[in-house]
Design an enzyme around this catalytic site. Sequence first.
Site, PDB file in Angstrom:
ATOM      1  N   ASP A 211     -50.682  38.876 -17.687  1.00 20.30           N
ATOM      2  CA  ASP A 211     -49.852  37.770 -18.174  1.00 20.30           C
ATOM      3  C   ASP A 211     -48.795  37.391 -17.146  1.00 20.30           C
ATOM      4  O   ASP A 211     -48.278  36.277 -17.154  1.00 20.30           O
ATOM      5  CB  ASP A 211     -49.117  38.186 -19.456  1.00 20.30           C
ATOM      6  CG  ASP A 211     -49.839  37.706 -20.707  1.00 20.30           C
ATOM      7  OD1 ASP A 211     -50.720  36.825 -20.593  1.00 20.30           O
ATOM      8  OD2 ASP A 211     -49.505  38.212 -21.792  1.00 20.30           O
TER       9      ASP A 211
ATOM     10  N   ARG B   2     -43.634  28.702 -19.562  1.00 22.61           N
ATOM     11  CA  ARG B   2     -43.310  28.149 -18.246  1.00 22.61           C
ATOM     12  C   ARG B   2     -42.745  26.741 -18.376  1.00 22.61           C
ATOM     13  O   ARG B   2     -43.091  26.003 -19.297  1.00 22.61           O
ATOM     14  CB  ARG B   2     -44.578  28.058 -17.361  1.00 22.61           C
ATOM     15  CG  ARG B   2     -45.228  29.393 -17.001  1.00 22.61           C
ATOM     16  CD  ARG B   2     -44.419  30.168 -15.993  1.00 22.61           C
ATOM     17  NE  ARG B   2     -45.087  31.395 -15.566  1.00 22.61           N
ATOM     18  CZ  ARG B   2     -44.936  32.589 -16.155  1.00 22.61           C
ATOM     19  NH1 ARG B   2     -44.161  32.726 -17.217  1.00 22.61           N
ATOM     20  NH2 ARG B   2     -45.562  33.649 -15.676  1.00 22.61           N
TER      21      ARG B   2
ATOM     22  N   TRP C   6     -56.678  33.070 -18.898  1.00 29.29           N
ATOM     23  CA  TRP C   6     -56.298  34.453 -18.566  1.00 29.29           C
ATOM     24  C   TRP C   6     -55.086  34.877 -19.385  1.00 29.29           C
ATOM     25  O   TRP C   6     -54.133  34.104 -19.548  1.00 29.29           O
ATOM     26  CB  TRP C   6     -55.952  34.572 -17.081  1.00 29.29           C
ATOM     27  CG  TRP C   6     -57.121  34.354 -16.168  1.00 29.29           C
ATOM     28  CD1 TRP C   6     -58.440  34.360 -16.508  1.00 29.29           C
ATOM     29  CD2 TRP C   6     -57.069  34.086 -14.772  1.00 29.29           C
ATOM     30  NE1 TRP C   6     -59.219  34.118 -15.409  1.00 29.29           N
ATOM     31  CE2 TRP C   6     -58.408  33.948 -14.326  1.00 29.29           C
ATOM     32  CE3 TRP C   6     -56.040  33.947 -13.845  1.00 29.29           C
ATOM     33  CZ2 TRP C   6     -58.727  33.684 -12.993  1.00 29.29           C
ATOM     34  CZ3 TRP C   6     -56.358  33.685 -12.526  1.00 29.29           C
ATOM     35  CH2 TRP C   6     -57.690  33.561 -12.100  1.00 29.29           C
TER      36      TRP C   6
ATOM     37  N   PRO D 234     -37.686  24.592  -7.346  1.00 30.66           N
ATOM     38  CA  PRO D 234     -38.507  23.949  -8.373  1.00 30.66           C
ATOM     39  C   PRO D 234     -39.150  25.003  -9.276  1.00 30.66           C
ATOM     40  O   PRO D 234     -39.367  26.142  -8.853  1.00 30.66           O
ATOM     41  CB  PRO D 234     -39.605  23.228  -7.590  1.00 30.66           C
ATOM     42  CG  PRO D 234     -39.337  23.484  -6.142  1.00 30.66           C
ATOM     43  CD  PRO D 234     -38.376  24.625  -6.055  1.00 30.66           C
ATOM     44  N   THR D 235     -39.456  24.612 -10.510  1.00 31.20           N
ATOM     45  CA  THR D 235     -40.256  25.484 -11.381  1.00 31.20           C
ATOM     46  C   THR D 235     -41.734  25.196 -11.080  1.00 31.20           C
ATOM     47  O   THR D 235     -42.041  24.612 -10.044  1.00 31.20           O
ATOM     48  CB  THR D 235     -39.889  25.236 -12.855  1.00 31.20           C
ATOM     49  OG1 THR D 235     -39.854  23.821 -13.080  1.00 31.20           O
ATOM     50  CG2 THR D 235     -38.526  25.819 -13.192  1.00 31.20           C
ATOM     51  N   ASN D 236     -42.684  25.591 -11.957  1.00 30.51           N
ATOM     52  CA  ASN D 236     -44.120  25.453 -11.640  1.00 30.51           C
ATOM     53  C   ASN D 236     -44.523  23.988 -11.401  1.00 30.51           C
ATOM     54  O   ASN D 236     -44.472  23.174 -12.314  1.00 30.51           O
ATOM     55  CB  ASN D 236     -44.979  25.980 -12.791  1.00 30.51           C
ATOM     56  CG  ASN D 236     -44.967  27.489 -12.869  1.00 30.51           C
ATOM     57  OD1 ASN D 236     -43.889  28.098 -12.784  1.00 30.51           O
ATOM     58  ND2 ASN D 236     -46.122  28.106 -13.013  1.00 30.51           N
TER      59      ASN D 236
ATOM     60  N   HIS E 160     -52.638  27.930  -8.999  1.00 28.43           N
ATOM     61  CA  HIS E 160     -51.737  28.203 -10.128  1.00 28.43           C
ATOM     62  C   HIS E 160     -52.415  27.792 -11.433  1.00 28.43           C
ATOM     63  O   HIS E 160     -53.494  27.210 -11.437  1.00 28.43           O
ATOM     64  CB  HIS E 160     -50.404  27.485  -9.929  1.00 28.43           C
ATOM     65  CG  HIS E 160     -49.510  28.177  -8.954  1.00 28.43           C
ATOM     66  ND1 HIS E 160     -48.742  29.259  -9.307  1.00 28.43           N
ATOM     67  CD2 HIS E 160     -49.297  27.979  -7.628  1.00 28.43           C
ATOM     68  CE1 HIS E 160     -48.076  29.684  -8.243  1.00 28.43           C
ATOM     69  NE2 HIS E 160     -48.400  28.928  -7.210  1.00 28.43           N
TER      70      HIS E 160
ATOM     71  N   TYR F 199     -41.512  38.817  -0.549  1.00 34.23           N
ATOM     72  CA  TYR F 199     -41.465  37.353  -0.607  1.00 34.23           C
ATOM     73  C   TYR F 199     -40.092  36.886  -1.072  1.00 34.23           C
ATOM     74  O   TYR F 199     -39.484  35.986  -0.487  1.00 34.23           O
ATOM     75  CB  TYR F 199     -42.549  36.851  -1.566  1.00 34.23           C
ATOM     76  CG  TYR F 199     -42.434  35.382  -1.898  1.00 34.23           C
ATOM     77  CD1 TYR F 199     -42.978  34.423  -1.043  1.00 34.23           C
ATOM     78  CD2 TYR F 199     -41.789  34.947  -3.056  1.00 34.23           C
ATOM     79  CE1 TYR F 199     -42.859  33.077  -1.338  1.00 34.23           C
ATOM     80  CE2 TYR F 199     -41.664  33.611  -3.353  1.00 34.23           C
ATOM     81  CZ  TYR F 199     -42.198  32.681  -2.488  1.00 34.23           C
ATOM     82  OH  TYR F 199     -42.079  31.344  -2.778  1.00 34.23           O
TER      83      TYR F 199
ATOM     84  N   LYS G  95     -37.301  34.711   0.956  1.00 37.56           N
ATOM     85  CA  LYS G  95     -36.860  33.382   0.512  1.00 37.56           C
ATOM     86  C   LYS G  95     -35.353  33.357   0.237  1.00 37.56           C
ATOM     87  O   LYS G  95     -34.686  32.375   0.514  1.00 37.56           O
ATOM     88  CB  LYS G  95     -37.632  32.942  -0.735  1.00 37.56           C
ATOM     89  CG  LYS G  95     -39.122  32.719  -0.522  1.00 37.56           C
ATOM     90  CD  LYS G  95     -39.417  31.619   0.473  1.00 37.56           C
ATOM     91  CE  LYS G  95     -39.555  30.258  -0.154  1.00 37.56           C
ATOM     92  NZ  LYS G  95     -39.927  29.229   0.848  1.00 37.56           N
TER      93      LYS G  95
HETATM   94  P1  GDP Z   1     -46.620  32.059 -12.227  1.00 35.93           P
HETATM   95  O1  GDP Z   1     -46.932  33.329 -12.963  1.00 35.93           O
HETATM   96  O2  GDP Z   1     -45.508  31.279 -12.821  1.00 35.93           O
HETATM   97  O3  GDP Z   1     -46.530  32.189 -10.718  1.00 35.93           O
HETATM   98  O4  GDP Z   1     -47.756  31.057 -12.438  1.00 35.93           O
HETATM   99  P2  GDP Z   1     -49.283  31.010 -12.499  1.00 35.93           P
HETATM  100  O5  GDP Z   1     -49.508  29.572 -12.436  1.00 35.93           O
HETATM  101  O6  GDP Z   1     -49.978  31.817 -11.476  1.00 35.93           O
HETATM  102  O7  GDP Z   1     -49.714  31.626 -13.947  1.00 35.93           O
HETATM  103  C1  GDP Z   1     -48.913  31.685 -15.082  1.00 35.93           C
HETATM  104  C2  GDP Z   1     -49.597  32.261 -16.306  1.00 35.93           C
HETATM  105  O8  GDP Z   1     -50.810  31.562 -16.600  1.00 35.93           O
HETATM  106  C3  GDP Z   1     -49.950  33.740 -16.324  1.00 35.93           C
HETATM  107  O9  GDP Z   1     -49.543  34.223 -17.606  1.00 35.93           O
HETATM  108  C4  GDP Z   1     -51.484  33.744 -16.264  1.00 35.93           C
HETATM  109  O10 GDP Z   1     -52.056  34.868 -16.890  1.00 35.93           O
HETATM  110  C5  GDP Z   1     -51.795  32.491 -17.048  1.00 35.93           C
HETATM  111  N1  GDP Z   1     -53.133  31.901 -16.805  1.00 35.93           N
HETATM  112  C6  GDP Z   1     -54.025  31.618 -17.781  1.00 35.93           C
HETATM  113  N2  GDP Z   1     -55.149  31.110 -17.265  1.00 35.93           N
HETATM  114  C7  GDP Z   1     -54.958  31.033 -15.932  1.00 35.93           C
HETATM  115  C8  GDP Z   1     -55.774  30.547 -14.855  1.00 35.93           C
HETATM  116  O11 GDP Z   1     -56.907  30.101 -15.036  1.00 35.93           O
HETATM  117  N3  GDP Z   1     -55.226  30.604 -13.604  1.00 35.93           N
HETATM  118  C9  GDP Z   1     -53.961  31.085 -13.374  1.00 35.93           C
HETATM  119  N4  GDP Z   1     -53.496  31.100 -12.119  1.00 35.93           N
HETATM  120  N5  GDP Z   1     -53.173  31.577 -14.381  1.00 35.93           N
HETATM  121  C10 GDP Z   1     -53.663  31.534 -15.632  1.00 35.93           C
END
Ligand code: GDP
Length: 256
Positions: free
Chosen positions: A212, A150, A143, A105-107, A121, A78, A82
């Site tokens: 994580d 972030r 989780w 962009p960030t999240n 997400h 990926y 990109k």
């Molecule tokens: P990314 O890791 O920045 O792509 O973003 P995500 O939005 O998928 O998740 C970021 C963090 O959020 C990780 O540390 C996950 O373990 C935590 N997390 C905690 N609860 C949740 C949940 O319910 N859904 C998701 N997607 N992530 C979670």
Amino acid sequence: MGISCRVPRSPPSLVWDPPLTQRRNIHINDNVLHSAYETGVQKVVSCLSTCIFPDKTTYPIDETMIHNGPPHSSNFGYSYAKRMIDIQNRGYFEQHGCRFTAVIPTNVFGPHDNFNIEDGHVLPGLIHKVYLAKQNGSALTVWGTGKPRRQFIYSLDLARLFLWVLREYDEVEPIILSVGEEDEVSIREAAEAIVDAMDFRGELLFDTTKADGQFKKTASNAKLRRYLPGFQFTPFRQAVKETCAWFSTNYANARK
Ligand code: GDP
């Protein structure tokens, strides 16, 4: 544009298919940029992601570091797909003078997001979970440890910045669209903002058997600030509140 990167959860999600994601992104890049060139499109703004940066890096990451080393193994195909957008943008500019650029962009979160618990997400996923936990009188399970950090950007703020990039930003080099480093929050803090916004009174649990992911990907918005020193981001808690309200009001038709 593009097919989003998803880190495999436990159990791995069905949308986790690295070769397919990689091919589709390569096809999108090439189809969009070459068609834009052939038809004389004046400006293309493509969307990259902070997860394409080198895995081993210094923080904060900035626009000059995209190609400085291999990406995280969970995002290999990926990320390289990109990154090629930036290479193509430079090529079309040098060879043909095209104004094709990219934003990072960030999240992103906000109304109309994907609120699916398994493949959405973190913010939309947690908003949906809190909604259900309130209904069922059960606990909220976050989780991981809640410690990763972030930078979240509200979709309405990002939309305003996109329009500015389209109309005013003249560089081919990419630009990070993000809140400041000081506005980075932990996943626990993000969960607490949702809990408060939805007035959830139940228990908050952390499922440390779940991944994580990257601990942080802190990005610098110094370049954006040089262009737009006065841009006002919606405060995080207000944006979370508006998103929770939108989800509750539109529950029946929300993407989930
Ligand atoms: P990314 O890791 O920045 O792509 O973003 P995500 O939005 O998928 O998740 C970021 C963090 O959020 C990780 O540390 C996950 O373990 C935590 N997390 C905690 N609860 C949740 C949940 O319910 N859904 C998701 N997607 N992530 C979670």
